[in-house]
Design a protein around this motif. Structure first.
Motif, PDB file in Angstrom:
ATOM      1  N   LEU A 126       0.824  -1.208   0.000  1.00 16.51           N
ATOM      2  CA  LEU A 126       0.000   0.000   0.000  1.00 16.51           C
ATOM      3  C   LEU A 126       0.859   1.259   0.000  1.00 16.51           C
ATOM      4  N   THR A 127       1.905   1.266   0.829  1.00 18.37           N
ATOM      5  CA  THR A 127       2.784   2.428   0.881  1.00 18.37           C
ATOM      6  C   THR A 127       3.424   2.688  -0.478  1.00 18.37           C
ATOM      7  N   ALA A 128       3.925   1.633  -1.118  1.00 16.23           N
ATOM      8  CA  ALA A 128       4.540   1.781  -2.431  1.00 16.23           C
ATOM      9  C   ALA A 128       3.520   2.223  -3.471  1.00 16.23           C
ATOM     10  N   MET A 129       2.299   1.679  -3.402  1.00 18.61           N
ATOM     11  CA  MET A 129       1.276   2.028  -4.387  1.00 18.61           C
ATOM     12  C   MET A 129       0.817   3.473  -4.218  1.00 18.61           C
ATOM     13  N   ARG A 130       0.717   3.943  -2.977  1.00 26.30           N
ATOM     14  CA  ARG A 130       0.329   5.343  -2.767  1.00 26.30           C
ATOM     15  C   ARG A 130       1.393   6.274  -3.365  1.00 26.30           C
ATOM     16  N   ARG A 131       2.654   5.927  -3.170  1.00 28.88           N
ATOM     17  CA  ARG A 131       3.710   6.750  -3.755  1.00 28.88           C
ATOM     18  C   ARG A 131       3.676   6.641  -5.275  1.00 28.88           C
ATOM     19  N   ALA A 132       3.394   5.449  -5.787  1.00 31.92           N
ATOM     20  CA  ALA A 132       3.296   5.265  -7.233  1.00 31.92           C
ATOM     21  C   ALA A 132       2.157   6.108  -7.807  1.00 31.92           C
ATOM     22  N   GLN A 133       1.038   6.205  -7.088  1.00 30.91           N
ATOM     23  CA  GLN A 133      -0.077   7.040  -7.541  1.00 30.91           C
ATOM     24  C   GLN A 133       0.360   8.499  -7.634  1.00 30.91           C
ATOM     25  N   LEU A 168       3.385   9.639  -8.069  1.00 28.65           N
ATOM     26  CA  LEU A 168       4.336   9.788  -9.175  1.00 28.65           C
ATOM     27  C   LEU A 168       3.665   9.631 -10.537  1.00 28.65           C
ATOM     28  N   ALA A 169       2.602   8.835 -10.592  1.00 24.15           N
ATOM     29  CA  ALA A 169       1.892   8.638 -11.857  1.00 24.15           C
ATOM     30  C   ALA A 169       1.292   9.938 -12.384  1.00 24.15           C
ATOM     31  N   VAL A 170       0.977  10.872 -11.472  1.00 22.88           N
ATOM     32  CA  VAL A 170       0.380  12.132 -11.899  1.00 22.88           C
ATOM     33  C   VAL A 170       1.365  13.296 -11.831  1.00 22.88           C
ATOM     34  N   SER A 171       2.621  13.021 -11.454  1.00 23.94           N
ATOM     35  CA  SER A 171       3.571  14.125 -11.313  1.00 23.94           C
ATOM     36  C   SER A 171       4.907  13.900 -12.011  1.00 23.94           C
TER      37      SER A 171
END
Length: 206
Positions: free
Chosen positions: A29-36, A38-41
């Protein structure tokens, strides 16, 4: 104590028990939240996007065989994790949960930006609606669905700031629960407030 002895059976809702998927799920979850975020930035070169797409497709292939029905996977069933383990929700933590009120902290991030580094206005109804559901459960009211949800935006909601939300039942009348909530910044400024109607489900209602 719940005022409805058939609480868990209204609307055919399954009983969602807390899940214990192990520490790997929290890391995921922590990695996916950061991935989210980065996906928009992120703005890398095209070759990096190709590599990222390869990794994303590999992740999908790894998880795809384990897709499960609602209430079986751990998402939204791990109260100890931010957002109860659901990537749909901003990462909140409940600090008070009783018949008087539900209180929680939440911190929005780059993923939730609508423009000019402010939280997208459409994200706040999602958060408030979730709080309304918690309020219904905390007060022991029967399982309900949202009849209406009204949000007043008082100030710009910032990202990367710990905010507080408080929700409570203003009035109950038969199948109807009228619910209020407000969100404030660390200085106590009112950012947004909401009011809504939660309607008790009848047996068999989805």
């Amino acid at each position: 104590m719940s005022e409805d002895p058939d609480y868990e059976r209204h609307g055919g809702f399954p009983v969602f028990e807390p899940a214990d998927p192990g520490p790997g799920f929290g890391r995921f979850l922590t990695a996916m939240r950061r991935a989210q975020d980065l996906a928009v930035s992120a703005d890398p070169d095209s070759g990096t996007w190709d590599k990222v797409a390869d990794r994303a497709e590999e992740l999908v292939g790894l998880l795809d065989p384990f897709e499960a029905p609602e209430g079986v996977g751990p998402a939204n069933r791990v109260p100890s994790l931010p957002g109860a383990g659901s990537l749909l929700m901003p990462p909140y933590r409940v600090t008070k949960f009783d018949a008087e009120a539900v209180e929680l902290t939440v911190q929005f991030s780059r993923y939730h930006v609508g423009g000019n580094y402010a939280v997208h206005g459409g994200v706040l109804p999602l958060m408030f609606d979730s709080v309304f559901g918690m309020v219904i459960h905390a007060t022991g009211r029967p399982i309900s669905r949202t009849g209406f949800l009204h949000v007043d935006y008082r100030r710009v909601t910032p990202i990367d700031t710990e905010l507080t939300i408080r929700g409570w039942v203003r009035e109950a009348e038969g199948r109807k629960s009228f619910v209020n909530a407000e969100m404030r910044d660390p200085d106590g400024n009112l950012l947004a407030e909401a009011n809504g109607l939660m309607i008790r489900l009848l047996p068999g209602q989805p």
